[in-house]
Design an enzyme around this catalytic site. Structure first.
Site, PDB file in Angstrom:
ATOM      1  N   HIS A 151      -2.604   1.419   6.904  1.00 40.63           N
ATOM      2  CA  HIS A 151      -2.965   1.272   5.491  1.00 40.63           C
ATOM      3  C   HIS A 151      -3.186   2.659   4.892  1.00 40.63           C
ATOM      4  O   HIS A 151      -3.632   3.583   5.568  1.00 40.63           O
ATOM      5  CB  HIS A 151      -4.237   0.433   5.348  1.00 40.63           C
ATOM      6  CG  HIS A 151      -4.556   0.057   3.922  1.00 40.63           C
ATOM      7  ND1 HIS A 151      -3.704  -0.720   3.157  1.00 40.63           N
ATOM      8  CD2 HIS A 151      -5.615   0.371   3.118  1.00 40.63           C
ATOM      9  CE1 HIS A 151      -4.230  -0.891   1.957  1.00 40.63           C
ATOM     10  NE2 HIS A 151      -5.387  -0.231   1.901  1.00 40.63           N
ATOM     11  N   CYS A 179       0.815  -1.230   0.000  1.00 39.13           N
ATOM     12  CA  CYS A 179       0.000   0.000   0.000  1.00 39.13           C
ATOM     13  C   CYS A 179       0.842   1.270   0.000  1.00 39.13           C
ATOM     14  O   CYS A 179       0.618   2.173  -0.806  1.00 39.13           O
ATOM     15  CB  CYS A 179      -0.968  -0.011   1.170  1.00 39.13           C
ATOM     16  SG  CYS A 179      -0.206   0.084   2.816  1.00 39.13           S
ATOM     17  N   HIS A 201      -6.054   1.793  -4.021  1.00 41.71           N
ATOM     18  CA  HIS A 201      -5.060   1.357  -3.038  1.00 41.71           C
ATOM     19  C   HIS A 201      -4.584  -0.049  -3.375  1.00 41.71           C
ATOM     20  O   HIS A 201      -5.186  -0.747  -4.211  1.00 41.71           O
ATOM     21  CB  HIS A 201      -5.658   1.384  -1.632  1.00 41.71           C
ATOM     22  CG  HIS A 201      -6.824   0.441  -1.477  1.00 41.71           C
ATOM     23  ND1 HIS A 201      -6.890  -0.506  -0.489  1.00 41.71           N
ATOM     24  CD2 HIS A 201      -7.979   0.280  -2.184  1.00 41.71           C
ATOM     25  CE1 HIS A 201      -8.017  -1.183  -0.578  1.00 41.71           C
ATOM     26  NE2 HIS A 201      -8.704  -0.726  -1.597  1.00 41.71           N
TER      27      HIS A 201
END
Length: 312
Positions: free
Chosen positions: A270, A220, A282
């Site tokens: 994240h 990510c 993402h």
């Protein structure tokens, strides 16, 4: 003739015109009594001439004044200095005419440019659009090299331009005149955040690999790092670090191109890029690079906040 000599000539002219010739036994006196006379006396005094003495107003106007100390131009008499006053005025008139001619020439060049071109391309690394045509006015937005704006006006070394709804002024020194239609619809006429999102889409489908930073596999923060580095913005490899590198914005301020952060494993764990309308792109650990919604129950439950990398 130097400016100092010219000033001395004018001061002498004023002083001479301010006196009434009187018999030798009487004292000459200024007839205007005003500030002009006083200024002339002060200028002469600064040059070493006493306006109230026989040196300045003696019976002979041929007394030489040594100007060598001032300008290295030798000695001139008061009569010679007075005689050169018309030449000083002619020089001043020529200077005014030259300045006017320059203004006319530059205005003609600006008009010709507007007839031929309707756009400008940024040639500097970055260029600021300002509210007024001067470097001290407020900044409206920043354009990057290669961006093209519509050209609206040109004057005195500044262009009035319009770019993605923002109208203001940019320095002509950092631009090149172009035909806007040659670039319309390309990256050159879009905001950089649009370019960021378009580039992020090129990673769609890339598999998730922890620590990865390429199209072969990416995680990510590696995804956000690689997308923004493509445009010269350096982010660290880590969601927490990226949050502290960027500027926090509220949910009401959140806009496309901002980063969005989540607590999927506790803390900031994240990160993705917001696309607008509640969607973000993402690198998902289960699906690779994909588009998701902030309103999905899972992401809604772990969403934290947003931050800004690029201010436009």
């Amino acid at each position: 003739m130097s400016k100092r000599v010219s000033g001395l000539v004018l001061a002498l002219s004023v002083l001479l015109s301010s006196f009434v010739i009187a018999p030798a036994e009487q004292t000459a006196a200024p007839v205007d009594g005003g500030e002009t006379y006083t200024a002339a006396v002060e200028m002469l005094a600064a040059s070493g001439v006493n306006a109230g003495s026989s040196v300045a107003m003696g019976t002979s106007l041929q007394l030489p004044i040594d100007l060598g100390m001032l300008d290295g131009e030798g000695s001139l008499s008061l009569t010679q200095l007075t005689a050169q006053a018309p030449a000083v005025r002619q020089e001043q008139q020529r200077a005014r005419e030259d300045a006017e001619a320059k203004i006319i020439t530059e205005a003609a060049a600006d008009a010709a440019l507007l007839v031929q071109y309707d756009g400008v391309m940024v040639t500097a690394d970055t260029l600021t659009i300002r509210t007024d045509p001067n470097g001290d006015s407020a900044a409206l937005r920043t354009l990057h090299s290669g961006k093209v704006a519509r050209l609206l006006d040109a004057k005195d070394g500044w262009y009035q331009v319009e770019f993605c709804g923002t109208t203001g002024y940019v320095s002509a020194d950092a631009c090149q005149a172009v035909h806007y239609d040659d670039y319309a619809g390309t990256y050159a006429t879009r905001m950089i955040l649009e370019d960021v999102i378009q580039f992020a889409y090129t990673y769609l489908g890339t598999p998730y690999v922890y620590g990865g930073t390429s199209y072969s596999g990416i995680d990510c923060s590696g995804f956000t790092m690689m997308v923004f580095s493509h445009f010269g913005y350096n982010l660290c490899h880590g969601a927490t670090g990226q949050y502290y590198q960027t500027r926090h914005v509220s949910d009401a301020e959140r806009q496309a191109g901002d980063l969005v952060f989540f607590s999927t494993e506790g803390g900031i764990s994240h990160v993705g890029i917001y696309l607008g309308g509640g969607q973000f792109i993402h690198a998902s650990s289960s699906r690779g690079v994909t588009i998701s919604s902030l309103y999905e129950s899972y992401y809604a439950s772990c969403y934290l906040f947003a931050s800004r990398v690029i201010d436009e």
